[in-house]
Design an enzyme around this catalytic site. Structure first.
Site, PDB file in Angstrom:
ATOM      1  N   HIS A 389       0.819  -1.221   0.000  1.00 56.84           N
ATOM      2  CA  HIS A 389       0.000   0.000   0.000  1.00 56.84           C
ATOM      3  C   HIS A 389       0.847   1.262   0.000  1.00 56.84           C
ATOM      4  O   HIS A 389       0.408   2.302  -0.505  1.00 56.84           O
ATOM      5  CB  HIS A 389      -0.943  -0.010   1.204  1.00 56.84           C
ATOM      6  CG  HIS A 389      -2.050  -1.010   1.063  1.00 56.84           C
ATOM      7  ND1 HIS A 389      -3.133  -0.817   0.252  1.00 56.84           N
ATOM      8  CD2 HIS A 389      -2.230  -2.231   1.642  1.00 56.84           C
ATOM      9  CE1 HIS A 389      -3.958  -1.845   0.323  1.00 56.84           C
ATOM     10  NE2 HIS A 389      -3.422  -2.735   1.171  1.00 56.84           N
ATOM     11  N   GLU A 419      -8.403   5.062  -6.468  1.00 58.35           N
ATOM     12  CA  GLU A 419      -7.541   5.448  -7.594  1.00 58.35           C
ATOM     13  C   GLU A 419      -8.298   6.269  -8.626  1.00 58.35           C
ATOM     14  O   GLU A 419      -7.819   6.439  -9.758  1.00 58.35           O
ATOM     15  CB  GLU A 419      -6.954   4.190  -8.254  1.00 58.35           C
ATOM     16  CG  GLU A 419      -7.939   3.314  -9.013  1.00 58.35           C
ATOM     17  CD  GLU A 419      -8.675   2.322  -8.119  1.00 58.35           C
ATOM     18  OE1 GLU A 419      -9.203   1.354  -8.672  1.00 58.35           O
ATOM     19  OE2 GLU A 419      -8.726   2.512  -6.893  1.00 58.35           O
TER      20      GLU A 419
END
Length: 500
Positions: A389, A419
């Site tokens: 991450h 995203e």
């Protein structure tokens, strides 16, 4: 002589004495008319003289109310004068009846003066009012007694004859007249003395209060934690406590030398005079925020509480400044958290929608072009799963950096979540929006993103493009159209730009 004395003592500053002087002048004129009996017409010597006698009481009452600064009941005061003028005009040949009526009316007017004094007793200071009331009462008693004696059959041939009743009446009237003059002088003098005493007491109280305020101010200046400073009406610093000097890195030499605008960066001349005027005119203090500049150039956010004071006979503005830099910094942080994405620094979804709605309304109002891009990182889940991450966060931050470099300052960029990003392009047509999207896609594809010391990644984005049309009522409708185009780009193999 008594009339002249009253007039001389009254002058322009005591109009009530001038009225009383007039009443005594009427008294003398009435006796002149009496003495001219047989030399002038009976109407002048009888009716005129008695009108003057009745007017004496009326003018005394007028002066009394002027003395009290109250409105006089003029109908009540002047009705007896009208009655005397009317009745005596019809009784020129009836001496005894005239005297009885005159004595009764004049006695009533005297008692009316007594009533006025009793009713307004609380408004008059000193002993003069008692002499005034006593003289009016005695004169009324004399006149009533004269009327009663005449009504019992006592005969007087004329008012000017040497008669015991005439002599006693006139002598007593003269005594009452002297007492009345004494009372008028005494009432006026006692009123002025009382006013002077009250003025002296008020002045002493004001001086004591000013001294107390000065002492309290000095204590406050020395012990307060806030930066306290005092400026005059022109903004010159005339005093300050140690806390203020330390806060601004000043020393004592600046007192009397610096102007408030030397340290307050937001206070213009116009605003300074506006503050000073509002502080002087208002009963409550003013509180406002501003920025102060220290001696080394550092700026402090401060909250200033300003109030008007009289110091040494001079009107000044007393100000207490509190450093609120920490609070302003916290407010800025909270504002950033409410408006911006913590990772990329871009507008968060809520603030992006808010700004975009405003831009959409402007475009519709002025019939301007407007386009919207929706970006999505291709295979972002694979990056998170493969590199972690932290690497995913670096990719998101790098995409935000590329967007800022490629896009204009007026373009609105936002991270919608995960995203997914969106961009509003003001005054941009559909064709040019596609060109912008292609440049952005290419820049992302060419960028090498270092996620750690040994690994660099290259990513791609899919972009959906839409432009404002009549069917788009709000920003959500535009986002939905762009999202459909983005879905087509993803389905066409990713790293594509599609428009809808």
């Amino acid at each position: 002589m008594m009339s002249i004395a009253l007039a001389f003592a009254g002058g322009r500053q005591k109009p009530e004495l001038m009225l009383w002087s007039t009443s005594f002048a009427f008294h003398g004129l009435a006796y002149v008319l009496y003495s001219l009996r047989g030399e002038v017409s009976d109407f002048i010597s009888i009716v005129g003289a008695n009108i003057l006698i009745s007017s004496i009481f009326a003018i005394l009452a007028e002066g009394f109310f002027y003395f009290l600064k109250r409105t006089a009941p003029r109908v009540l005061i002047w009705s007896p004068v009208v009655f005397i003028a009317t009745s005596f005009s019809f009784l020129l040949d009836h001496l005894a009846l005239r005297i009885i009526i005159g004595c009764a009316v004049f006695a009533l007017q005297g008692l009316l003066l007594l009533y006025f004094v009793a009713k307004n007793n609380h408004l008059i200071v000193g002993r003069g009012k008692y002499i005034f009331a006593a003289s009016a009462f005695i004169e009324s008693c004399i006149l009533v007694s004269r009327a009663v004696i005449l009504s019992q059959g006592y005969s007087i041939s004329t008012l000017t004859v040497a008669d015991p009743l005439n002599t006693i009446t006139y002598l007593c009237s003269i005594v009452c007249l002297i007492l009345l003059v004494i009372s008028l002088f005494l009432m006026t003098w006692e009123r002025d003395e009382y006013a002077l005493l009250q003025s002296e007491l008020g002045l002493k109280a004001a001086v004591a209060m000013a001294e107390q305020q000065h002492q309290e101010l000095e204590v406050t200046l020395k012990t307060a934690n806030d930066g306290i400073y005092i400026i005059d009406e022109n903004g010159l610093l005339i005093d300050a406590n140690d806390a203020f000097l330390q806060m601004h890195q000043f020393d004592k030499t600046v007192i009397g030398q610096l102007h408030v605008q030397d340290w307050d960066t937001q206070l213009e001349d116009r605003l300074l005079h506006s503050y000073a005027q509002r502080v002087r005119d208002g009963e409550q203090k003013m509180i406002f925020e501003t920025v102060h500049r220290c001696r080394d150039g550092q700026c402090l956010s401060v909250e200033v509480s300003a109030n008007a004071l009289v110091r040494g006979g001079q009107q000044v503005v007393y100000c207490a400044a509190r450093d609120i830099s920490d609070r302003k910094q916290l407010e800025t942080q909270l504002l950033a958290q409410a408006h911006f994405d913590y990772l990329t620094g871009l507008n968060n979804r809520r603030y992006f929608v808010e700004l975009s709605e405003s831009e959409l309304l402007r475009a519709k109002r002025y019939q301007k072009n407007l386009s919207l891009l929706m970006l999505d990182i291709d295979d972002f889940k694979h990056i998170n799963d493969t590199y972690g991450h932290k690497a995913g966060d670096i990719v998101l931050m790098q995409l935000a950096f590329i967007c800022r470099n490629i896009l204009r300052e007026i373009d609105i960029i936002g991270r919608l979540g995960g995203e997914e990003f969106a961009v509003v392009l003001p005054e941009t047509s559909a064709d040019y929006a596609v060109e912008v999207a292609e440049r952005l896609r290419e820049a992302v594809a060419l960028a090498s993103i270092s996620v750690n010391d040994n690994t660099s990644l290259q990513i791609t984005v899919s972009i959906g493009v839409t432009s404002l049309a009549d069917c788009h009522d709000n920003i959500d409708a535009l986002l939905l159209s762009a999202d459909k185009a983005l879905y087509l780009a993803k389905g066409a193999g990713k790293n594509q730009v599609f428009s809808a």
